[in-house]
Each structure stands twice: as structure tokens, then as C-alpha cells.
Design a protein around this motif. Structure first.
Motif, PDB file in Angstrom:
ATOM      1  N   ASP A 106      10.525  11.897  -5.773  1.00 12.51           N
ATOM      2  CA  ASP A 106      11.724  11.433  -5.027  1.00 12.51           C
ATOM      3  C   ASP A 106      12.217  12.526  -3.954  1.00 12.51           C
ATOM      4  O   ASP A 106      12.356  12.432  -2.536  1.00 12.51           O
ATOM      5  N   LYS A 107      11.587  13.746  -4.074  1.00  8.56           N
ATOM      6  CA  LYS A 107      12.530  14.963  -2.792  1.00  8.56           C
ATOM      7  C   LYS A 107      11.311  14.579  -2.135  1.00  8.56           C
ATOM      8  O   LYS A 107      11.877  15.521  -0.856  1.00  8.56           O
ATOM      9  N   ASP A 108      10.104  14.598  -1.890  1.00 11.96           N
ATOM     10  CA  ASP A 108       8.705  14.235  -0.712  1.00 11.96           C
ATOM     11  C   ASP A 108       8.410  12.754  -0.771  1.00 11.96           C
ATOM     12  O   ASP A 108       8.479  13.034   0.612  1.00 11.96           O
ATOM     13  N   ARG A 109       9.447  11.859  -1.154  1.00 11.64           N
ATOM     14  CA  ARG A 109       9.409  10.282  -0.219  1.00 11.64           C
ATOM     15  C   ARG A 109       9.668   9.926   1.241  1.00 11.64           C
ATOM     16  O   ARG A 109       8.077   9.750   1.543  1.00 11.64           O
ATOM     17  N   LYS A 110      10.602  10.537   1.295  1.00  7.31           N
ATOM     18  CA  LYS A 110      10.468  10.451   3.065  1.00  7.31           C
ATOM     19  C   LYS A 110       9.535  11.297   4.107  1.00  7.31           C
ATOM     20  O   LYS A 110       9.155  10.723   4.580  1.00  7.31           O
ATOM     21  N   ALA A 111       9.354  12.444   3.687  1.00  2.56           N
ATOM     22  CA  ALA A 111       8.557  13.337   4.356  1.00  2.56           C
ATOM     23  C   ALA A 111       7.098  12.540   3.416  1.00  2.56           C
ATOM     24  O   ALA A 111       6.567  12.396   5.393  1.00  2.56           O
ATOM     25  N   PHE A 112       6.969  12.802   2.565  1.00  2.00           N
ATOM     26  CA  PHE A 112       4.983  11.640   2.447  1.00  2.00           C
ATOM     27  C   PHE A 112       5.111  10.153   3.431  1.00  2.00           C
ATOM     28  O   PHE A 112       4.373   9.728   3.844  1.00  2.00           O
ATOM     29  N   ALA A 113       6.245   9.243   3.549  1.00  4.18           N
ATOM     30  CA  ALA A 113       6.490   8.265   3.720  1.00  4.18           C
ATOM     31  C   ALA A 113       6.439   8.148   5.355  1.00  4.18           C
ATOM     32  O   ALA A 113       5.762   7.197   6.339  1.00  4.18           O
ATOM     33  N   GLN A 122       0.780  -1.378  -0.132  1.00  4.41           N
ATOM     34  CA  GLN A 122      -0.042   0.294  -0.023  1.00  4.41           C
ATOM     35  C   GLN A 122       0.970   1.259   0.238  1.00  4.41           C
ATOM     36  O   GLN A 122       0.705   2.492  -0.916  1.00  4.41           O
ATOM     37  N   VAL A 123       1.631   1.605   0.665  1.00  6.17           N
ATOM     38  CA  VAL A 123       2.682   2.764   1.399  1.00  6.17           C
ATOM     39  C   VAL A 123       3.743   2.098  -0.491  1.00  6.17           C
ATOM     40  O   VAL A 123       3.667   4.216  -0.884  1.00  6.17           O
ATOM     41  N   ARG A 124       4.020   1.745  -0.936  1.00  8.82           N
ATOM     42  CA  ARG A 124       4.575   1.112  -2.698  1.00  8.82           C
ATOM     43  C   ARG A 124       4.289   2.167  -3.154  1.00  8.82           C
ATOM     44  O   ARG A 124       4.708   3.047  -4.085  1.00  8.82           O
ATOM     45  N   ASN A 125       2.874   1.621  -3.591  1.00  8.66           N
ATOM     46  CA  ASN A 125       2.121   2.279  -4.162  1.00  8.66           C
ATOM     47  C   ASN A 125       1.416   3.685  -4.197  1.00  8.66           C
ATOM     48  O   ASN A 125       1.504   3.784  -5.311  1.00  8.66           O
ATOM     49  N   GLU A 156      -2.557  16.498  -1.327  1.00  8.24           N
ATOM     50  CA  GLU A 156      -3.739  16.794  -2.484  1.00  8.24           C
ATOM     51  C   GLU A 156      -2.974  17.463  -3.610  1.00  8.24           C
ATOM     52  O   GLU A 156      -3.804  16.795  -4.661  1.00  8.24           O
ATOM     53  N   GLU A 157      -3.106  18.213  -3.402  1.00 10.88           N
ATOM     54  CA  GLU A 157      -3.050  19.407  -4.495  1.00 10.88           C
ATOM     55  C   GLU A 157      -1.946  18.924  -5.218  1.00 10.88           C
ATOM     56  O   GLU A 157      -1.601  19.491  -6.350  1.00 10.88           O
ATOM     57  N   LYS A 158      -1.030  18.768  -4.312  1.00 14.73           N
ATOM     58  CA  LYS A 158       0.603  18.216  -5.040  1.00 14.73           C
ATOM     59  C   LYS A 158       0.316  16.422  -5.966  1.00 14.73           C
ATOM     60  O   LYS A 158       0.732  17.057  -6.767  1.00 14.73           O
ATOM     61  N   TYR A 159      -0.339  16.220  -5.112  1.00 13.93           N
ATOM     62  CA  TYR A 159      -0.186  15.121  -5.106  1.00 13.93           C
ATOM     63  C   TYR A 159      -1.453  14.638  -5.305  1.00 13.93           C
ATOM     64  O   TYR A 159      -2.133  13.668  -4.999  1.00 13.93           O
ATOM     65  N   PRO A 160      -2.681  14.276  -6.693  1.00 17.75           N
ATOM     66  CA  PRO A 160      -4.489  14.388  -6.179  1.00 17.75           C
ATOM     67  C   PRO A 160      -4.005  12.860  -6.207  1.00 17.75           C
ATOM     68  O   PRO A 160      -5.850  12.663  -5.409  1.00 17.75           O
ATOM     69  N   ARG A 161      -4.185  11.812  -6.680  1.00 16.28           N
ATOM     70  CA  ARG A 161      -4.626  10.729  -6.805  1.00 16.28           C
ATOM     71  C   ARG A 161      -3.179   9.486  -6.160  1.00 16.28           C
ATOM     72  O   ARG A 161      -3.571   8.313  -5.782  1.00 16.28           O
TER      73      ARG A 161
END
Length: 414
Positions: A281-288, A271-274, A315-320
């Protein structure tokens, strides 16, 4: 667990007899390098085998080669035979008798390999080496010329073992079962296609990991997964408490049909990987780190609130990115009723990730498998190698088992 130290051969004490043999070896073969030693030993091996068979023939006939006898049997020349040794291919002369009753013991009739070369081939195959690479390695190291067809024939000897392994009886109850897929490129009628290898791993009532089955190549559907689960039933599995998998097509419906009491848990790792595949890449650590607030929440309500907060933030940056969390919340949410110890077993899937690392090495070794049978052989051998290390129950199993026994009252043995 500490790595087992590699064992090395330690030569015995030097004796006068050994010293004389070595001096004779140096004089006879003009040895100047390690390669010369190998060639000398190869030559001596052939001579030793011949002398041993001559002695066996003497014993068989009841008299030595130089002696006369009234026996109705006698020596009848030699027959050439090619054998495989640890030093490579070798041609030997096997003594014959007139009655053809001589049965040599040092190299038996129809025996063509005295080097255990089959095990060497299978060991290399288990490490993911291609048949071509194995053939080249055998030639480089042992001087043994093995065609790719020969190597395939050797590894085909595993097929009855694999079939028997796939049909072996299983335990009646598995508290947790994982299903995961790894994709490989496989050649079929000169067309390369991607096939999925579905690995089914169970944790038994003793807390030990066990690969239950490996399935290759079918299209995902409720019908397919029902046949897979029914196979487990036919092999003796009466109950599964929790089945953890990614969003495999039709898996939820199949579980409801085959094991109606089983709880389906969506794999949090997947679920996290998907989710992160939609994230730069620059946001993945914070998002995770934000996603952890969801699945580490103390309750389902707190988890749902965290889900809304993470969605609003990104949501605004990554809506899906967060859509799958809402779509599959009913399969994500079962974890919230468990303690951290049980959650660790279920959602981190450490149990299967280490196994998958072994399987993924096959992809690094081979870009394409020549057939789905070749893939199955490689997966079976990799499984056998990986599971040798599975000697202990998973961490904190006693506590986990106790909680599962309370949560699923009456379904686990006391």
C-alpha cells in the motif's frame, strides 16, 4: 448533468366540500396519528369501491337496488374477493347477478392488484434488494404480505423481455467494444460458487454507449468466446474496429476467427490493477504514477523504454509486478498509434466503469444469489436503470470518429 428534482404532490385548494369530508373523517375514525389516517383511507377505499360497483350493477341491470323490475336478470348476493391496494391487502364484496354477466370496471374480473405492486417489486429488485428484503419492505410500508415465491413469480415475468433483449438486432459496425467481467456468488444445488457475468458494451457510430449482451457462468476458452462473438455476428454486427478486454482466456484467438480485422487492445485499467496487487500500500501511489509514463508515452518505442525503466526501478522490491506487461505487450501496444482523445476512449474504460459500479452494488446488496436466473434478472434491471442516463455521445466523439475513420480507412460510414 443536474439532478432532477424530486416531484412532490401539491394538494389542490381547500373547498367547503373537502372541509366537510375531513371533519366527518375525524369524527368517524377518531384520528390521532398519520397511521390512523392511512387506516381510515383504507377503509374508505373499500367502501368507495363497493359503492362504485353497486352503481355499476344498477346500470347493468337497468334499475336500482330498491326498485322492482320485470327483468329476467337480478341481483344475486355478493362474492368475497381479496385484492392488493396501495394501502395493503383488502377484502371486498363484489355484487353478483343471476346470469353472471356483470363485468365490473372499477375492479375487473380476475384482477387482484390495483396498486401496481408488480412495478414496485420490480423497482426494488432493480436496486439489488433480495426477495426477502422486498417482502419485508412491502409489509412494513404497504401492509402487503408477499411471499418470496410470489416476488420471484413477479420478476420471472421479465424473462421473456430479457430473452427478447438478448436477441435484438444490433448495428452493423461498432468502432469500439468492451468486454468486462464481474464475479458473483450464486447458489447451485445448495452449493455456493463464483460465477462471472461478462458484460459486452459497444460504442456505436454515433458515439453512444450500448450494452450489447450479458453472459453468465461459462468457463473462459477460445471456443466459448468464439460462440459469444458469433452471436454478435448473427445479430447483425459485421465489423468491430477495436475490442478492449482484460486477458480473458482464448479471447485473442476467438477475435482472430470471428473478426479477423479487429484489433485487440488489452485493457490498461485491468493491466494497472493486476500490477498493483503485487505492490504494498505504501508504494502504490508512486508505482501507479510510474506506470502512467508507459501508457501515456508518445510512441510505442518511448513506451517500451518507459517499461524497462519502471521495471528496473521496482524489480528488486517487486520482481513479479511487471511480468504481465512484457507477456502481453503486443496487446498493450496498439494504443500508441492513437492521439490522447482516442486513447481516453480505449484505455480508461470510463464507458464501462460507471456501468460496473452499478453492477457492483448488487454484490453489496446480496451476498449470494439463489440462482443464475436471479442474477440475470438483477443484471438486466440494473442495466436498464443505468442506461436511462445514456442520452449523449461520449466526449469529443467527432474528433475520435474522424481519427478512427482515417486509421481504419473504408470501414466506417462517411
Amino acid at each position: 448533468m443536474a439532478n432532477k428534482k424530486k416531484e412532490y404532490y401539491k394538494p389542490g385548494p381547500m373547498t367547503e366540500g373537502k372541509r366537510n369530508i375531513i371533519q366527518g373523517l375525524l369524527q368517524e375514525y377518531n384520528i390521532e396519528s398519520a397511521a390512523d389516517i392511512q387506516e381510515a383511507l383504507k377503509d374508505l377505499l373499500g367502501g368507495t369501491i363497493k359503492e362504485m360497483m353497486e352503481a355499476e350493477m344498477d346500470e347493468h341491470l337497468g334499475y336500482a337496488k330498491s326498485e322492482r323490475s320485470d327483468s329476467d336478470d337480478a341481483r344475486n348476493g355478493y362474492k368475497s374477493k381479496r385484492i392488493t391496494t396501495s394501502y395493503g391487502g383488502m377484502e371486498i364484496e363484489v355484487p353478483q347477478d343471476r346470469k353472471s354477466t356483470f363485468e365490473p370496471k372499477v375492479v375487473k374480473k380476475r384482477q387482484k392488484d390495483i396498486s401496481e405492486i408488480d412495478q414496485k417489486i420490480i423497482s426494488m429488485y432493480a436496486k439489488g434488494m433480495t426477495t426477502r428484503k422486498i417482502s419485508e419492505t412491502l409489509m412494513d410500508i404497504y401492509g402487503f404480505e408477499a411471499s418470496e415465491g410470489f416476488i420471484s413469480d413477479v420478476t420471472d415475468k421479465l424473462l421473456p423481455q430479457i430473452e427478447e433483449w438478448q436477441k435484438r438486432p444490433l448495428s452493423e459496425i461498432y468502432p469500439v467494444v468492451f468486454i468486462d467481467a464481474i464475479h458473483y456468488s450464486v447458489r447451485d444445488n445448495n452449493v455456493i460458487q463464483k460465477l462471472a457475468a461478462y458484460v459486452i458494451l459497444g460504442i456505436n457510430c454515433e458515439g453512444r454507449k450500448e450494452v450489447l449482451s450479458i453472459q453468465i457462468g461459462e468457463n473462459e476458452s477460445a471456443k466459448y468466446w468464439l460462440s459469444v462473438l458469433n452471436e454478435l455476428r448473427n445479430r447483425g454486427v459485421k465489423d468491430i474496429l477495436i475490442l478492449c478486454a482484460d486477458g480473458l482466456t482464448g479471447i485473442k484467438e476467438a477475435i482472430a476467427a470471428a473478426y479477423p480485422q479487429t484489433e485487440y487492445q488489452r485493457c490498461i485499467v485491468h493491466q494497472v490493477r493486476n500490477t498493483l496487487k503485487y505492490v504494498a500500500d505504501k508504494d502504490r501511489k508512486a508505482f501507479a504514477n510510474d506506470l502512467k509514463t508507459i501508457y501515456n508515452a508518445p510512441s510505442e518505442q518511448a513506451g517500451r523504454e518507459a517499461l524497462d525503466e519502471v521495471t528496473e526501478k521496482w524489480e528488486e522490491k517487486y520482481p513479479r509486478a511487471m511480468k504481465r506487461w512484457y507477456d502481453s505487450w503486443d496487446a498493450v501496444s496498439p494504443i500508441f498509434k492513437f492521439s490522447r482523445d482516442v486513447r481516453t476512449v480505449i484505455y480508461t474504460t470510463n464507458a464501462i466503469e460507471s456501468l460496473n459500479a452499478t453492477y457492483r452494488r448488487l454484490n453489496s446488496q446480496r451476498s449470494v444469489f439463489p440462482s443464475d436466473t436471479a442474477l440475470l434478472k438483477a443484471l438486466y434491471l440494473s442495466t436498464f436503470e443505468a442506461t436511462k442516463k445514456w442520452t449523449m455521445p461520449i466526449r469529443n466523439w467527432g474528433k475520435v470518429y474522424g481519427e478512427l475513420a482515417i486509421m481504419y480507412d473504408g470501414r466506417l460510414p462517411d
